[in-house]
Design a protein around this motif. Sequence first.
Motif, PDB file in Angstrom:
ATOM      1  N   SER A  66       0.808  -1.220   0.000  1.00  0.00           N
ATOM      2  CA  SER A  66       0.000   0.000   0.000  1.00  0.00           C
ATOM      3  C   SER A  66       0.843   1.273   0.000  1.00  0.00           C
ATOM      4  O   SER A  66       0.297   2.378  -0.110  1.00  0.00           O
ATOM      5  CB  SER A  66      -0.923   0.010   1.218  1.00  0.00           C
ATOM      6  N   ASP A  67       2.161   1.143   0.133  1.00  0.00           N
ATOM      7  CA  ASP A  67       3.004   2.339   0.136  1.00  0.00           C
ATOM      8  C   ASP A  67       2.838   3.116  -1.165  1.00  0.00           C
ATOM      9  O   ASP A  67       2.893   2.529  -2.252  1.00  0.00           O
ATOM     10  CB  ASP A  67       4.475   1.954   0.301  1.00  0.00           C
ATOM     11  N   PRO A  68       2.638   4.421  -1.074  1.00  0.00           N
ATOM     12  CA  PRO A  68       2.427   5.229  -2.281  1.00  0.00           C
ATOM     13  C   PRO A  68       3.547   5.079  -3.317  1.00  0.00           C
ATOM     14  O   PRO A  68       3.286   5.066  -4.522  1.00  0.00           O
ATOM     15  CB  PRO A  68       2.353   6.661  -1.750  1.00  0.00           C
ATOM     16  N   GLU A  69       4.791   4.947  -2.841  1.00  0.00           N
ATOM     17  CA  GLU A  69       5.907   4.800  -3.775  1.00  0.00           C
ATOM     18  C   GLU A  69       5.781   3.512  -4.585  1.00  0.00           C
ATOM     19  O   GLU A  69       6.070   3.487  -5.780  1.00  0.00           O
ATOM     20  CB  GLU A  69       7.238   4.804  -3.018  1.00  0.00           C
ATOM     21  N   PHE A  70       5.340   2.441  -3.922  1.00  0.00           N
ATOM     22  CA  PHE A  70       5.201   1.181  -4.649  1.00  0.00           C
ATOM     23  C   PHE A  70       4.010   1.231  -5.603  1.00  0.00           C
ATOM     24  O   PHE A  70       4.065   0.689  -6.713  1.00  0.00           O
ATOM     25  CB  PHE A  70       5.056   0.003  -3.693  1.00  0.00           C
ATOM     26  N   VAL A  71       2.932   1.868  -5.179  1.00  0.00           N
ATOM     27  CA  VAL A  71       1.774   2.019  -6.068  1.00  0.00           C
ATOM     28  C   VAL A  71       2.187   2.740  -7.346  1.00  0.00           C
ATOM     29  O   VAL A  71       1.810   2.344  -8.459  1.00  0.00           O
ATOM     30  CB  VAL A  71       0.637   2.781  -5.358  1.00  0.00           C
ATOM     31  N   GLU A  72       2.991   3.789  -7.208  1.00  0.00           N
ATOM     32  CA  GLU A  72       3.451   4.528  -8.389  1.00  0.00           C
ATOM     33  C   GLU A  72       4.386   3.675  -9.238  1.00  0.00           C
ATOM     34  O   GLU A  72       4.394   3.791 -10.470  1.00  0.00           O
ATOM     35  CB  GLU A  72       4.148   5.816  -7.960  1.00  0.00           C
ATOM     36  N   GLN A  73       5.167   2.820  -8.587  1.00  0.00           N
ATOM     37  CA  GLN A  73       6.038   1.921  -9.342  1.00  0.00           C
ATOM     38  C   GLN A  73       5.209   0.972 -10.210  1.00  0.00           C
ATOM     39  O   GLN A  73       5.535   0.732 -11.375  1.00  0.00           O
ATOM     40  CB  GLN A  73       6.926   1.118  -8.381  1.00  0.00           C
ATOM     41  N   VAL A  74       4.154   0.432  -9.647  1.00  0.00           N
ATOM     42  CA  VAL A  74       3.274  -0.457 -10.404  1.00  0.00           C
ATOM     43  C   VAL A  74       2.574   0.312 -11.517  1.00  0.00           C
ATOM     44  O   VAL A  74       2.465  -0.158 -12.658  1.00  0.00           O
ATOM     45  CB  VAL A  74       2.244  -1.127  -9.472  1.00  0.00           C
ATOM     46  N   ARG A  75       2.108   1.516 -11.209  1.00  0.00           N
ATOM     47  CA  ARG A  75       1.445   2.336 -12.228  1.00  0.00           C
ATOM     48  C   ARG A  75       2.388   2.587 -13.410  1.00  0.00           C
ATOM     49  O   ARG A  75       1.970   2.591 -14.572  1.00  0.00           O
ATOM     50  CB  ARG A  75       0.983   3.649 -11.612  1.00  0.00           C
TER      51      ARG A  75
END
Length: 311
Positions: A66-75
């Motif tokens: 759920s970390d925002p940085e990881f979400v952006e990585q997936v995006r």
Amino acid sequence: MRLIFAGTPEVAVPSLEALLASDHEVVAVVTQPDARGRRGRTLHPSPVKEFALAQGLEVLTPLKASDPEFVEQVRGLNVDAGAVVAYGQILRPAMLAATRLGWVNLHFSVLPAWRGAAPVQRSLMAGDDLTGATTFLLDKGMDTGPVLGVLTERIRPTDTAGDLLERLAQAGAPLLAQTMSGLEAGALIPEPQSADDVSHAPKLTREDAYVRWERPAHVVDRQVRGCTPAPGAWTTLPDGQVAKLGPVSPRLDEPATVPGQLREADGEVLVGTGTHPVALSWIAPAGRKQMSARDWWRGARLPESAALGEA
């Protein structure tokens, strides 16, 4: 489609393998971070990570998905959809929106039955005759999203959770691959889950695995099979030590005895229950290796009044 796959244990590997064999492109794999073994000294990769690395895939191991940085990585991977099989973390709304078509979960029950972390174990312990697997779109609820595909599987009388989960993992893998193809083609219409027949399958606790011999033999049988191999059914020995137990077999032709009471009959070690006794298969006293119940009985040299469980 460009896919990202999230999974951790061995039962998720067949699904990843099926997706790799399909026309889809798996661009990355998400799995739980390496975990320490029982003795806590060495870090071990998850079965999914081991398999994915052997296939040359990029593997991502976020501490929190759920970390925002990881979400952006997936995006940033620009994937069309995600596939999830027993990943071990909840994917929050931001992550669900990080792919174009959302995330498809393969769940080992026929939803809405047995929503939660232990559907196979709870189904066995409840005495169900039929189970299966479901593919559905993840939403913010716990296994509440609309259904895309379903298969059913008959539960066999001697199935353990391990046996049944292995069959469902193998049968569910092609279902997941077919679901992804149907989603890409726009051929699948997500069906909302029924509000009826909802049941929940929380993770098994140590207390869930403690055998209460006063229950009927068929209930004890289901409980032990549902807890095999993990977390492992357990009881206390006459000396108060803890021991894990393998599957038991109800002996309906044997007379009832005191719940927990031990005796030998025709080469079998029997334990009394609330109805008929059950025969033990194997036992593993704390700190010792698993052994046949007969070998344990011979070595234990217990008196006739000896019993398992609370005095």
